[in-house]
Write an enzyme that holds these catalytic residues in place. Structure first.
Site, short mmCIF file in Angstrom:
data_model
loop_
_atom_site.label_atom_id
_atom_site.label_comp_id
_atom_site.label_asym_id
_atom_site.label_seq_id
_atom_site.Cartn_x
_atom_site.Cartn_y
_atom_site.Cartn_z
N ARG A 1 -29.58 -3.64 -8.40
CA ARG A 1 -29.19 -2.55 -7.52
C ARG A 1 -27.73 -2.18 -7.69
O ARG A 1 -26.95 -2.93 -8.26
CB ARG A 1 -29.37 -2.97 -6.05
CG ARG A 1 -30.76 -2.99 -5.58
CD ARG A 1 -30.81 -3.61 -4.19
NE ARG A 1 -32.16 -3.53 -3.66
CZ ARG A 1 -32.64 -4.35 -2.73
NH1 ARG A 1 -31.89 -5.31 -2.24
NH2 ARG A 1 -33.87 -4.20 -2.30
N ASP B 1 -4.27 -4.80 7.03
CA ASP B 1 -4.24 -3.58 6.20
C ASP B 1 -3.18 -3.59 5.09
O ASP B 1 -3.28 -2.83 4.15
CB ASP B 1 -3.99 -2.35 7.09
CG ASP B 1 -5.24 -1.97 7.88
OD1 ASP B 1 -6.34 -2.41 7.49
OD2 ASP B 1 -5.12 -1.24 8.87
O1 F6P Z 1 -6.32 -3.79 11.87
C1 F6P Z 1 -6.46 -2.62 11.14
C2 F6P Z 1 -7.87 -2.20 11.12
O2 F6P Z 1 -8.56 -3.32 10.71
C3 F6P Z 1 -8.29 -1.02 10.27
O3 F6P Z 1 -8.51 -1.30 8.93
C4 F6P Z 1 -9.53 -0.56 11.00
O4 F6P Z 1 -9.87 0.75 10.73
C5 F6P Z 1 -9.14 -0.74 12.41
O5 F6P Z 1 -8.28 -1.86 12.43
C6 F6P Z 1 -10.24 -0.86 13.41
O6 F6P Z 1 -9.85 -1.61 14.51
P1 F6P Z 1 -10.27 -1.39 16.03
O7 F6P Z 1 -11.70 -0.94 16.02
O8 F6P Z 1 -10.09 -2.74 16.61
O9 F6P Z 1 -9.36 -0.37 16.61
#
Ligand code: F6P
Length: 321
Positions: free
Chosen positions: A164, A129
């Site tokens: 598209r 992130d």
């Molecule tokens: O690692 C961060 C992240 O990738 C976010 O961007 C995402 O929303 C989240 O993890 C989802 O991860 P999980 O479903 O494993 O909790």
């Protein structure tokens, strides 16, 4: 006094390069004369005492691998004081004096709680992130951006053939960096991030402007944290622009894969620094980079540092699209 025994854990969402950080902290620790223990499944495994001694060879053949050999978890138990105290007891029972925590924002806050209970922790920034304020970059971000860039390239081919609009919904609940960097590098027509208020009419206007200037298709890169539903956006775009719209959600594909050189380097440098600050008993630290230099900041101070959104990059992407 120098430390003799440290532990390593990975926590939160996995990120490419976490293994490179484990390898580096492990081997630097052994090089300095410490014993190094691996804790499985992040804070969950710490609470459960899921701990094993690692050897030099445990770091073999993992540098290039995505994911984390230590496994990872999001621990709701660890949010509670009683489990944090329990975790401290487990560390004491194993004689582990310091802990390397490889993870993102949530993991860093957990590390701060541990340090308030008397455990020295060195945080290594590991998340795709890039949402940690104290460091220029987090481990895994560069790989995820490049993975997303490749996806945009593939989608361009089919999107232009069919004339598209394609909405690519990338990861990032609170932080739009993945959308921003991949969108800028991939030449997206519109980049939508949670940090900037988004307006559907403006998105349509930009797509229409592209169409009238001769663009045969459009790419929209939207972070998942933007509070506009992608299906609703696609429907409105079809109505307003007269072109078909499709949605692509790459999801966990963005979290996997072999780390880039930049991520391996960042992981190797920060992992080693984490072992080093623990060995020297320097108190709890957050290890990262500031303007390219490796830094080990006071953990509490680092937790309080706000991340700056790169508005200059966002504005530039809008000019170039
Ligand atoms: O690692 C961060 C992240 O990738 C976010 O961007 C995402 O929303 C989240 O993890 C989802 O991860 P999980 O479903 O494993 O909790």
């Amino acid at each position: 006094m120098t430390m003799k025994r440290i532990g390593i854990l990975t926590s939160g969402g996995d990120a490419p390069g976490m293994n490179a950080a484990i390898r580096s902290a492990l081997r630097t620790g052994i090089h300095l004369g410490m014993e190094v223990y691996g804790i499985s499944r992040g804070y969950e495994g710490l609470i459960d005492g899921d701990i094993q001694k690692l050897e030099w060879v445990s770091g073999g053949d993992i540098l290039h691998r995505g994911g984390t050999i230590l496994k990872t978890a999001r621990s709701s138990r660890f949010m509670e004081k009683k489990w944090q105290e329990h975790a401290v007891g487990i560390l004491r029972a194993y004689g582990i004096e310091g802990l390397v925590v490889i993870g993102g924002e949530g993991s860093m806050k957990g590390a701060l709680e541990l340090s308030k209970l008397g455990v020295d922790v060195a945080v290594v920034p590991g998340t795709i992130d890039n949402d940690m304020g104290y460091t220029d970059m987090t481990i895994g971000f560069d790989t995820a951006v490049n993975t997303t860039l490749n996806l945009i390239g593939n989608i361009r081919d089919t999107s232009s053939s069919h004339e598209r609009t394609t909405i690519i919904e990338v990861m990032g609940r609170h932080c739009g960096d993945l959308a921003l960097y991949a969108g800028l590098g991939g030449g997206a027509d519109v980049i939508m991030v949670p940090e900037v208020p988004q307006d559907i009419n403006e998105v349509c206007r930009r797509v229409l402007r592209g169409q009238s200037s001769g663009k045969v298709h459009s790419i929209i890169v939207k972070a998942e944290g933007v509070d506009i539903d992608s299906r609703q956006l696609a429907e409105i775009l079809e109505e307003m622009t007269g072109r078909e719209a499709r949605i692509v959600v790459p999801g966990y594909i963005q979290r996997g894969g072999s780390p880039t050189e930049a991520d391996r380097r960042l992981a190797s440098l920060t992992g080693a620094k984490a072992a080093d600050v623990l060995y020297n008993d320097s108190g709890s630290r957050a290890v990262g980079t500031l303007q390219g230099e490796i830094v080990a900041l006071d953990l509490e101070k680092a937790v309080g540092m706000k991340r700056e959104f790169r508005m200059d990059m966002y504005n530039l992407a809008n000019v170039l699209s």
